[in-house]
Design an enzyme around this catalytic site. Structure first.
Site, PDB file in Angstrom:
ATOM      1  N   ARG A  66     -27.862 -51.117  10.705  1.00 14.64           N
ATOM      2  CA  ARG A  66     -26.615 -51.043  11.465  1.00 14.64           C
ATOM      3  C   ARG A  66     -26.800 -50.401  12.836  1.00 14.64           C
ATOM      4  O   ARG A  66     -25.953 -50.540  13.710  1.00 14.64           O
ATOM      5  CB  ARG A  66     -25.625 -50.213  10.622  1.00 14.64           C
ATOM      6  CG  ARG A  66     -24.192 -50.255  11.059  1.00 14.64           C
ATOM      7  CD  ARG A  66     -23.323 -49.603   9.997  1.00 14.64           C
ATOM      8  NE  ARG A  66     -21.917 -49.900  10.221  1.00 14.64           N
ATOM      9  CZ  ARG A  66     -20.946 -49.613   9.369  1.00 14.64           C
ATOM     10  NH1 ARG A  66     -21.233 -49.027   8.219  1.00 14.64           N
ATOM     11  NH2 ARG A  66     -19.687 -49.915   9.639  1.00 14.64           N
ATOM     12  N   ASP A  98      -9.281 -51.286  -0.217  1.00  9.45           N
ATOM     13  CA  ASP A  98      -8.826 -52.222   0.812  1.00  9.45           C
ATOM     14  C   ASP A  98      -7.737 -53.136   0.247  1.00  9.45           C
ATOM     15  O   ASP A  98      -6.780 -53.487   0.943  1.00  9.45           O
ATOM     16  CB  ASP A  98      -9.999 -53.077   1.310  1.00  9.45           C
ATOM     17  CG  ASP A  98     -11.189 -52.225   1.728  1.00  9.45           C
ATOM     18  OD1 ASP A  98     -10.983 -51.086   2.195  1.00  9.45           O
ATOM     19  OD2 ASP A  98     -12.334 -52.696   1.565  1.00  9.45           O
TER      20      ASP A  98
END
Lengths: 315, 315, 315, 315, 315, 315
Positions: F106, F257
């Site tokens: 990342r 989520d």
């Protein structure tokens, strides 16, 4: 009445799904294979009736074999479940796109324990053809005796005997095989052989010479199979040549069994030689385009599909 | 004593199992790849002993690499687990049957942190050959220094240096590479290159000219690899030409590493040039018939199988 | 010096990937398994050094075994490739989520041809512990002789002998096994057994009684494994009880081998009993959460992960 | 003589291999399913003989059905290949671990074109039991007529009629079904129903009350199936209760068909009620532990395996 | 403004992953396909904007279609979810490497219920091109009316009409199709056809003659597609010939749709004929190298990759 | 107008399909995941409209992300393709049934290069709610600035701000996170947090205390999520408690989520608190029963299916 009666050893077959060293495979595909049962399936798919007998172990591999054959419509009324020996295994290492290795776990297997008392004489006497292969002569003494018994039973009853030579180098030497196969050819009415196999039995350079030489030993029909090069046949004294269909070859195993099935499917319907050869060739073409020994064998509708496609291409 | 010592960056390799845009893949096949470790594996499979060193991350991909190499018998005694950087990733998008794209996650990777202090001088001095590739010169400054250190160590100890040029367009430009590679060739005893790679270093039109030109820089043996067109070699001043085996190509990646492995496997056994080329060519043939960079590399038994098959076909 | 030396028969393992009758499987998952090599792998993962010896066939299954073990870091310097016999096969039919059937193709296998001349005396004398299982006593006469030879070699050199009873009903009867196992326990320093196995050797109702009774035969440490119920141990005359971790069980096979690996990993490091039991229990917990006999065995980092997770839950 | 004769519509079944919205699946698993043919397979696996008849299309799905049933030993002599209509499809969306949606492509299917002229009266008259389900009454008018014809043929010949209520909400409303099913129960000798199904036909709160109320309509044996809660039966006027085996449930579909198969397998052997219930319950247990409607159905050896396992656990 | 507006029936597509009789497949690969939506996707991948409209069922297959198209950037603002009919299914049996059979479950499908009131006149009027196929004329009367309505709307607004003839033998006879297609060609500005399709409409022996004859009916551009033999085009009165790229063919389905997409992608950008043909040919090449009807369609970057590869080869 | 606007970093996600050490996987499943885009998908499935913005690389992983989101109906008009940085990768090692490890690639990713100039102010001003997570504050300085910019834009326009705390230990320390998150909570109208997350920001023992303490910082609605233990909410000054559905948990990732999506789907429709909590809880239940971060998110029809099932069970 059964169109075709056959017998032998059918094995569980395990092979690596992706080409390479087998030890790199995370799983092995599972199926069944046996030259004689492949031919029986092929004949059923073409609308005939076929019976196969032999021994399988009392294990999942034996049940796999009987489930698959029964599913294809092969009659198994005389198949024996041998509780004292395991079903044989065949491992096929697809080492490259064209190179293959075979390893058997076959010693002492149920199938190799086939013996004369397993032979169903009435079934054979009522058949249109008895189909055998040279493999059975090689797997055990009792199996060879059963083979002799079955052939004599057929001959006594006037049932034609079909022999696919099917030489297996892992089971016997050319010298051992040669004499035995010679003796089988002499008692057969139809003989299927590759060029290499033919040369184990008779001398000869070219396919036509080999076919003629084999026919001289007695068989009415001799089919010398040449793979992608087609077939040369000596049928009732005349030579016939037919090229193979041009198809992408995925797995050549089983093409010979398919060829025999196609030929015999028309033989039992008393079709002329041209039709016998055409169906044999088409069956062989289908067999090589599909993975597995018998899964790709054609139905009558598949024969039409192949014909239509070629008509389109050649128009 | 170790037959072959090599080093470099080995990566986890992820690729789409079915040809097409990679984003359509539901899963990516996971393996490892590295030019130098591929060659080390190839030499082990052919009966030699090989050691590889380099850096891997302290993560599952690093462990995947060491597990795979150790499983193949490659000696890893000097491999470093770098706890501060991840193992590099190589994504290979098989976009069509013949077109491939590569994406690296390699910046700052453990493997690119290779440095001179990682070089095991004693190991190199005791080797029959030191094998390096041009990739190592391109991945980082410290790696290039390690490369120089290793080559000088070998040269000082009289250990032959084998160089596979292995130009990677994603890592440096032809201009950057050309000078550096020229300098490497001059210090090498054996050089492997494709025609395109040779042209980065020396001028030349045809393979023979390129081989001769490279040999003029110093190496005893120069092998110009031409894929399906075979190989042209300049060995001790003489030109040799050998065609490739005709095999179905599934995955050309790794063929060059396989070729080097085959050549070096015979080189360390002090076999004559014909045998070196034959084994190199056979190893290359096996590599391209199997998916993966190294999985298809042959054993001695596999070489026999290939030979037998060709004997049968050409009889 | 090697922390742990062990030996026995390791087999190729084939099982249906989806629960049900094995004949419905289109493919079988391929791996390896062997009680002793499982334990060797487990010890290596926990940072120890382990050597395994035994015989494998000169076939892909033999190469699968040596590749897997070498990949895991197990030393194979004394393993023999037997060119005259095949590697044994183990088929595992996962008939339902909790019911399993096993079929061996093991008669005459390479592994069962283990014999005293295969025993590497120097290797054993230099080990921190020799680990054996009762299976070796059951697979052949020569293997049992090798087992005796190895144990005596260890005892003579003062190397502790670890015995996992590992009774296999397919290989011998309780009566046959009982006497032999009794004799093995008497010569062992550490003994691992389930309650059922303990009862083959000594009378006893509860785990504590069984542990005490086994310890009375001589071993310093006796571990009675109770699966999800944990472990009862008699160590140097004192009883210890530890519950199992609560984890979702995917495949219980290999839990015992993992337990032994965990225990021995701390034993060779001379850690106290509490630590030995804790690591043994954690290793067993990991083994059952992953398909395969050894694939789920933990590293030291995995032990921390399990501990962290439990700390979170029990906070 | 055939132990069991049954008939109905069997479909190709496609379902997502991984739980979630079906549109996320890259492939759908292909199999077959039909309440009546499931029961026929179950009876064959337990050693009985069974015949199934019905219509399938002249397509690969029809051939899939006949291959699978013939492979399991089900007799198909009266099955019709309907060249004018396709084989019906059943899509099963496994939306979560416990929630499932079904979508049929069944309108105008070959199977729903079953009609009285398809009914083989001699076959039914020679059976030990005729087994039918309420589904056949719902798929078409001609199928319902065939159902009536078959039942009357059996009753006239003194062949017991077994009815599995099998209410399908997608095919008819409770109101439509109630009257029809009531009429079927009155003519049946054995009736299988869930509590919900029983309430469509008779009032009642608890299973025992429902069983008694159904029995009051005429059937000799009534089996009220309660899933994991076991079964409550009214057999020849007496109530029997048996709990279910505790097994991990993978796929509950087909449990009812398995239960009927187990019960009927003992019924045709004239075994006592306790044995009928025990086998029915064991068959149901196996069915739910394996994916697919019928693949997990047990053999006699499987019944022993389950029993052994429970003996071990409960010791 | 939308570059391309198109419409028709898009179906869920299920096919056997491994070549052979479909009944041997354990699973079928699931995707979508529709000639018009394939072309819309192809245009989007090449940087254009496309809208597709049609009807899908309120089921997972309908949602699969809209998810896939929206994911590819196709605008679906006028697509209708028909709650009263299921999404059509297309089963593709890959019978051999070159032979395929198709079975539809399409009667009464949502897609075939397309009708004039579904036609978005404003959207069509604002397009750079309206693309239609002959399939829509064959699936139902209402669909044919919608087709007429859309074409007239485009013509009235001066929007060019593109027609891919796309004759489907399963939907209508050559006689039925011929007249209708003739009428469509007359109203089209661009026409795509194979030689066989061209002959349904105009007489002609060779591709050039067919192209000329079709152009004589009115269309400005006529593209006669010849598969591996390339394309012959009549554009604004001049003939153009372009060979196909030489690529390994994995799945020829969708090549025509790709060709149209490539051609139209340049047409809407007002690129010259050479560029239109080049992109069309490249798109067709990509389509056939990837399984699936549209998955292999190229981006602009993919066109470069193909070009680079050919430059290398032909250097 | 858009119901929900959100943004952040979405990554390609690769994980081992079978539980165990990731290095044993032959392939890794490929998907996408990002807390904010998961919530956007969830809202779309429940009938709302959602826009997501962020940066993706110009690579197949970037295209995978945009294809998947567009397919689900998420509006991507302001998403940036960053040609100078790769898409981030998330590797998830499913180490056991309950233990998971994460490794990111990342650093320097496209997504972390999000910056204030990427923020679409008009889009935010026209939304019914702006949804953000604490992750964005942790991935880079520019991303945190963009977060601040977006929040201030929403607040200025009177658009409610929804914050899911989403603490990621791999990205920052509790100390770093605590102050930043405290500051975010103060500016939010709706806050979602687990108990652990809440404790980073406010002191408190029990869920109710934590909810109250967070609400005291300013937010109108605070939702303290407790996994299988349900939710405790402080909404407009009142406490609400709702248990979770009891479902088999396959993959807990994404449940939070999903919960936010369910809550916000009703919030933007101005439904009462009970309905908001019910839909949130149901969405969470679906998310955990399906592999993947978002694939299992429910439609309105799925909510009905869950309700029906529970009605049946609890009747």
């Amino acid at each position: 009445m059964t169109d075709l009666v056959t017998f032998g050893e059918t094995m569980a077959r395990l092979e690596n799904p992706v080409v390479g060293p087998m030890r790199h495979a995370r799983s092995l595909d599972l199926g069944i294979g046996g030259a004689e049962s492949n031919t029986a399936i092929g004949l059923c798919r073409l609308g005939g009736t076929a019976a196969w007998f032999g021994r399988v172990g009392d294990d999942e591999f034996g049940r796999l074999i009987t489930t698959a054959l029964a599913g294809e419509g092969v009659r198994l009324g005389h198949t024996v479940v041998d509780e004292t020996a395991p079903t044989a295994l065949l491992f096929k290492e697809r080492r490259s796109g064209t190179l293959t290795r075979v390893q058997y776990y076959r010693t002492g297997s149920a199938g190799s324990r086939l013996c004369p008392s397993d032979v169903p004489h009435e079934l054979i006497r009522s058949a249109r053809v008895l189909h055998v292969t040279g493999i059975t002569a090689a797997i055990s003494d009792t199996a060879r005796q059963a083979l002799d018994d079955a052939i004599e039973t057929a001959r006594d009853a006037g049932v034609p005997v079909s022999l696919d030579v099917n030489y297996r180098a892992a089971l016997w030497t050319p010298a051992e095989a040669g004499e035995c196969l010679h003796n089988l050819v002499k008692r057969a009415d139809l003989v299927f052989a590759t060029e290499e196999e033919a040369r184990l039995i008779v001398p000869g350079d070219d396919p036509a010479g080999l076919a003629t030489a084999l026919a001289a030993l007695g068989p009415r029909d001799v089919l010398v199979k040449r793979g992608a090069a087609g077939v040369v046949a000596s049928c009732e004294g005349r030579l016939h040549v037919l090229p193979a269909h041009r198809v992408p070859v995925i797995d050549p195993v089983g093409a010979g069994d398919a060829f025999a099935a196609g030929y015999l499917a028309e033989f039992v319907r008393e079709r002329p030689i041209a039709e016998r050869l055409a169906t044999a060739t088409a069956a062989g073409a289908y067999a090589v385009t599909v993975r597995g020994d018998w899964e790709g064998l054609p139905s009558r509708a598949d024969l039409d599909l192949l014909q239509d496609a070629e008509d389109t291409v050649t128009r």
